[in-house]
Every structure is written in structure tokens, then in C-alpha cells.
Design a protein around this motif. Structure first.
Motif, PDB file in Angstrom:
ATOM      1  N   TYR A   1      32.242  38.250  47.879  1.00  0.00           N
ATOM      2  CA  TYR A   1      32.319  36.680  48.430  1.00  0.00           C
ATOM      3  C   TYR A   1      30.765  36.363  48.523  1.00  0.00           C
ATOM      4  O   TYR A   1      30.280  35.244  47.938  1.00  0.00           O
ATOM      5  N   LYS A   2      29.894  37.299  49.252  1.00  0.00           N
ATOM      6  CA  LYS A   2      28.612  36.787  49.284  1.00  0.00           C
ATOM      7  C   LYS A   2      27.843  36.952  48.120  1.00  0.00           C
ATOM      8  O   LYS A   2      26.742  36.377  47.998  1.00  0.00           O
ATOM      9  N   LYS A   3      28.300  37.848  47.282  1.00  0.00           N
ATOM     10  CA  LYS A   3      27.587  38.234  45.893  1.00  0.00           C
ATOM     11  C   LYS A   3      28.109  36.986  44.844  1.00  0.00           C
ATOM     12  O   LYS A   3      27.825  37.197  43.621  1.00  0.00           O
ATOM     13  N   GLU A   4      28.981  35.883  45.365  1.00  0.00           N
ATOM     14  CA  GLU A   4      29.411  34.899  44.509  1.00  0.00           C
ATOM     15  C   GLU A   4      30.157  35.238  43.482  1.00  0.00           C
ATOM     16  O   GLU A   4      30.151  34.880  42.232  1.00  0.00           O
ATOM     17  N   TYR A   5      31.170  36.241  43.603  1.00  0.00           N
ATOM     18  CA  TYR A   5      32.107  36.845  42.613  1.00  0.00           C
ATOM     19  C   TYR A   5      33.406  35.734  42.508  1.00  0.00           C
ATOM     20  O   TYR A   5      33.480  34.964  43.408  1.00  0.00           O
ATOM     21  N   ASN A   6      33.980  35.751  41.234  1.00  0.00           N
ATOM     22  CA  ASN A   6      35.066  34.852  41.069  1.00  0.00           C
ATOM     23  C   ASN A   6      36.447  35.698  41.499  1.00  0.00           C
ATOM     24  O   ASN A   6      37.104  34.901  42.069  1.00  0.00           O
TER      25      ASN A   6
ATOM     26  N   ALA B   1      35.872  34.092  53.158  1.00  0.00           N
ATOM     27  CA  ALA B   1      35.929  34.905  52.040  1.00  0.00           C
ATOM     28  C   ALA B   1      37.132  34.911  51.285  1.00  0.00           C
ATOM     29  O   ALA B   1      37.166  34.976  50.049  1.00  0.00           O
TER      30      ALA B   1
ATOM     31  N   ASN C   1      38.459  31.756  49.336  1.00  0.00           N
ATOM     32  CA  ASN C   1      37.374  31.332  48.342  1.00  0.00           C
ATOM     33  C   ASN C   1      37.454  32.391  47.283  1.00  0.00           C
ATOM     34  O   ASN C   1      36.566  32.283  46.076  1.00  0.00           O
ATOM     35  N   MET C   2      38.201  33.317  47.097  1.00  0.00           N
ATOM     36  CA  MET C   2      37.813  34.360  46.133  1.00  0.00           C
ATOM     37  C   MET C   2      39.454  34.136  45.304  1.00  0.00           C
ATOM     38  O   MET C   2      40.473  33.674  45.897  1.00  0.00           O
TER      39      MET C   2
ATOM     40  N   LYS D   1      32.875  36.749  36.926  1.00  0.00           N
ATOM     41  CA  LYS D   1      32.353  37.904  37.792  1.00  0.00           C
ATOM     42  C   LYS D   1      33.510  38.519  38.545  1.00  0.00           C
ATOM     43  O   LYS D   1      33.853  37.817  39.634  1.00  0.00           O
TER      44      LYS D   1
END
Length: 490
Positions: free
Chosen positions: A181-186, A109, A112-113, A141
Motif C-alpha cells: 500500500y505504501k508503495k502505491e500498488y493496485n 491499507a 485501498n487495495m 502494479k
């Protein structure tokens, strides 16, 4: 990836004060969760306990929840009187251990954010929200973490357990990051307080950008002196790839790494000028104008800062200025409301410099609309008398009716706070003309009754949140309270 007790012990080995061989625990046991909040202990959880005045109590609560293991920097002698079967590991560097364990559990997480951190004495909350709102308008996002709570990309406030306001503690912060992160935010945009930076709570984050808004004395009850306060702020520069600083704040010049910083007064790469209704920008000799859909000089400064921050991350200036006219400031940041023909400005300003700026902005606004300004200024018991004295002594001239009130008093008597405020009033305010109340609610109601709604407007500064009084928290929201109060009169 499954993480075992053995993985945890190897991760913290260099910071432990005892041999692992003495532990009565199956090192192959899988740990499902790690937390520093005893309330969050579930099955197969490791509890990490920071030394504090309440550590003994927290430990007792944790024992009842039956964690797999307790990791702590508390002196072993403190726990010697407890009978527990829970294995305890003693460590010598809590921040180091906490940051390493966060990385062990949450590396995907974190890696990747994208992160933008905002620090400064004033403006952190507004700037954080404006950066996030601009990014949202540009199609990203984005999540927000700060004083007002945790918000998703639709500006819904989410419920997360928080032991510390504004910048969460190590594992709380990591769990929030993992959620998005699991919600695929940027992006995550967050407020980085000096206390959090000093405690190294976010050392596990490498920020794409750090924004430094301003600097003035604050939190000296914690830091002890202005030098340590500044040093804590400057730590953020080492945790970030890029820094954007307010060039008008000389204390931040030492962390300049390039020429792209901003100023209201000097000829540098990012320049801005604020008028009553618009912001004029010059970016490397290119000019832009934004007319926001809200008011407030300090709101305009924070919007300019937010635009410069995203331009420094290579977002297009034209698109940013187009998005800027569509966003709102956070609630209660120089928010102008009208209730039963009363015009009221709600402003969360609660530091000396922020209150001074808020009053000056309100004085300018009231003059422009041809009314007088009535204002409430509060003394905050939770922050100490030095802050109360500094706040009151710096009050600008020109307030028509001044209400002094106590709020967030903790265990300090409201009358004591009011007395300190009266003693430090500038000579431009006569003691016998000043209104006084022992609570935020009483201050609001008293100022409403004293206001001529045809000729005067009201500014309410301070912490518009549930109130702390003698160990209990009492729900409160200015706007709701005013609505209820005025509904009784009609």
C-alpha cells in the motif's frame, strides 16, 4: 494515527475474559506495533499469542523481548508457573480478536487495495502468478503472496518473516499488504488455502474476486473429512464480491451467483479447449486462440482460468490474449530445462491429483517428441501415510523408469515411506523394476544415472525446496543440484 493500549483494550473488550482494572499498565501508552511472532517484538510492541502445542515456549521467548502486553487464548493455568511483569489479557475467540486488531492497525491499507484470492486443491500457485503477470502486462502494479513467497511487480522475491507457508498469518499478511500500500500498488493476488480459510486468517480482506480452480481430497489430516475441507474452501465466497468457479467441479455449484463461470466440457459463458500447443477460447460466443510460450496441459488450464478471471473483472479479452503469449509460468511448474543434453521437466506437483495430471502431461509431451518418460514420485512424510497411499495408487500407466523417493520426511524414517509406497503401487508396475531412494537428492541422482539422454526424458515431481529432516532444514534446489551433479561427470 497513534494507537494506544486503551484503543486496543476497547477493540477487544467483548472477547476478553477478565476485567481491565486489574492490569498494571498505562493505558495511554502508544503501541508502535502488534505481532504474533515473538521474533518480531520490538520496543512498544503488543504480542498476540495463539494457543498451540508450543505456546508455552513462545510465551517464554516473548517475555525476554519485553512486550507492552500479551493477548492470548491460552488457558491461564498454563502460564501460572511463569514469573513475568508483562500484563496478560486472556481472550475467548482468537480469530475474531486478531481480525479486529488487524483492522484497527491497517484499515487504510486494507481499504485501498484490490484483492484477488485463488483457492482450490491444485493450481493455486500457477494461477496466482499468471493472474498477476497478466495484470502487470496490462499496466497494473501487482504483488503476489503464496507458496513461492512474496513477489513485487518486477517479479523480485522479497524477504518477509513467514511463520506459515502459502497464506501468511493475520498480522504477517497485514504487514505485507501495508508494505505494498505504501508503495502505491493496485492489486494483491494471493493464494487462499483451506487451512487459512478455516482459521479465518484473511477474514479482514474483502476480495474483488475469488477464483475456485478445482477440488479433490487433500489436507484431510487437518480437516478430518472431505465435507469440512469443502466447507473451508467455500468460506471464500462470502469474503468476495465476485466468484469465478470451475463449472466442471460440482462441489462449487452452490456458490454460483451469476452465469459467468468456466468449463472445459460444457457450453457455458467461458469455455476452453486445450491442445498440444494452443488454447481455444469461447467467451459468450466470441472466439479467441492463444499459443503460449510454455508447455503443460495443466499450465494451459491455469492460464485459461487466469484470463477468465480478469475478463470477469472487465479487462478486455483481446488485450488479455495478447498479453498471454508474453508471460511465463512460475518456476518449476512443468518447467522444461536441458542440462548436458538431458531433457528434464521440473514440476512442483505434490498432491495426488496434481502428480497424476503432471505424469499424464509428461507422457503426452514425451510421446510427441518420440521419447520415453522416466519419472520420480516422492512420498512426503510431513503429510501422512494416507496421502502417500493415495498418490502412489493413482499413478498412471506408461512410465518407463519409475523412481520412488522420500522427501520432506520430518521425523518419519525414509525407509518407512518407501515401504508404504511399494505396498500401494498399481499392478502395472512391478516392484522389482522400480527404483528406490531414501531422499530427494538420491532419487534425482539415481534417475539421472538410469536415463538414456538420447531416448528418454525425466520428470521430477514433488516439493523442490529445502528439505525437512528430523527437526532440521537442509537447503535444496533441483536445478542447482543437477548442475553440480553433472558438472562432476564432465
Amino acid at each position: 494515527m497513534e494507537i494506544t493500549i486503551k484503543d486496543i483494550l476497547l477493540n477487544i473488550e467483548q472477547n476478553t475474559l477478565q476485567s481491565f482494572e486489574s492490569l498494571k499498565i498505562n493505558t495511554g501508552t502508544v503501541c508502535q506495533k502488534i505481532t504474533s511472532m515473538y521474533q518480531d517484538i520490538e520496543q512498544d510492541t503488543v504480542f498476540i499469542l495463539k494457543d498451540s502445542a508450543n505456546a508455552d515456549y513462545y510465551a517464554q521467548c516473548a517475555y525476554q523481548m519485553n512486550p507492552l502486553l500479551i493477548i492470548t487464548d491460552v488457558t491461564p493455568a498454563i502460564f501460572s508457573h511463569h514469573e513475568t511483569s508483562t500484563p496478560i489479557i486472556y481472550i475467548n475467540d482468537f480469530p475474531e480478536v486478531a481480525n479486529n486488531l488487524v483492522k484497527l492497525f491497517y484499515t487504510p491499507a486494507i481499504d485501498n487495495m484490490k484483492f484477488i484470492a485463488v483457492t482450490g486443491t491444485n493450481g493455486k500457485t500457477t494461477t496466482t502468478h499468471m493472474i498477476a503477470n497478466l495484470l502487470t502486462k496490462l499496466g497494473e502494479k501487482v504483488a503476489i503472496i503464496g507458496t513461492m513467497g512474496v513477489y513485487d511487480c518486477n517479479y523480485n522475491k522479497l524477504s518477509f518473516n513467514h511463520t506459515t507457508q502459502t497464506t501468511p498469518m493475520y498480522f504477517e499478511m497485514a504487514e505485507i499488504i501495508n508494505y505494498f500500500y505504501k508503495k502505491e500498488y493496485n492489486y494483491i493476488v494471493y493464494e487462499a488455502t483451506s487451512i487459512a480459510l478455516d482459521q479465518r486468517r484473511t477474514d479482514f480482506i474483502h476480495n474483488d474476486l475469488a477464483v475456485f480452480t478445482n477440488f479433490s481430497p487433500e489436507h484431510l489430516d487437518y480437516h478430518g473429512n472431505i465435507e469440512d475441507y469443502l466447507s473451508a474452501k467455500l468460506r471464500l465466497a462470502d469474503l468476495s464480491s465476485l466468484n469465478l468457479i470451475n463449472f466442471d467441479t460440482a462441489e462449487y455449484h452452490s456458490i454460483m451467483e451469476d452465469h459467468r463461470h468456466f468449463s472445459e466440457y460444457q457450453d457455458i459463458y467461458y469455455q476452453y479447449k486445450v491442445s498440444h500447443n494452443e488454447i481455444n477460447f469461447v467467451v459468450d460466443e466470441s472466439q479467441f486462440v492463444v499459443t503460449p510460450n510454455f508447455k503443460g496441459h495443466h499450465n494451459y488450464i491455469n492460464l485459461a482460468t487466469s484470463i477468465f478471471a480478469l475478463h470477469k473483472l472487465n479487462y478486455d479479452m483481446k488485450q488479455l490474449t495478447e498479453a498471454a503469449i508474453m508471460i511465463d509460468p512460475p518456476l518449476h511448474r512443468f518447467q522444461i530445462i536441458e542440462i548436458n543434453n538431458y531433457m528434464i521437466i521440473l514440476d512442483f506437483a505434490h498432491t495426488s491429483s496434481a502428480i497424476e495430471a503432471s505424469i499424464n502431461n509428461a507422457l503426452n509431451y514425451s510421446e510427441n517428441i518420440g521419447r520415453d518418460l522416466n519419472a520420480m514420485v516422492t512420498g512426503i512424510g510431513l503429510r501422512g501415510f494416507d496421502k502417500i497411499k493415495r498418490t502412489v495408487s493413482n499413478l498412471p500407466k506408461g512410465i518407463n523408469k519409475l523412481m520412488l523417493a522420500a522427501e520432506q520426511v520430518g521425523f518419519v524414517e525414509p525407509e518407512t515411506i518407501i515401504s508404504v509406497m511399494i505396498q500401494n503401487l498399481p499392478s502395472s508396475y512391478k516392484t522389482y523394476d522400480v527404483l528406490k531412494s531414501s531422499s530427494r537428492k538420491e532419487g534425482i541422482s539415481g534417475l539421472l544415472y538410469a536415463t538414456d539422454k538420447e531416448k528418454e526424458i525425466i520428470l521430477l515431481t514433488g516439493i523442490n525446496e529445502p528439505q525437512n529432516y528430523k527437526g532440521k532444514k537442509y537447503g535444496h534446489d533441483d536445478q542447482d543440484y543437477i548442475n553440480k551433479l553433472l558438472s562432476y561427470l564432465h
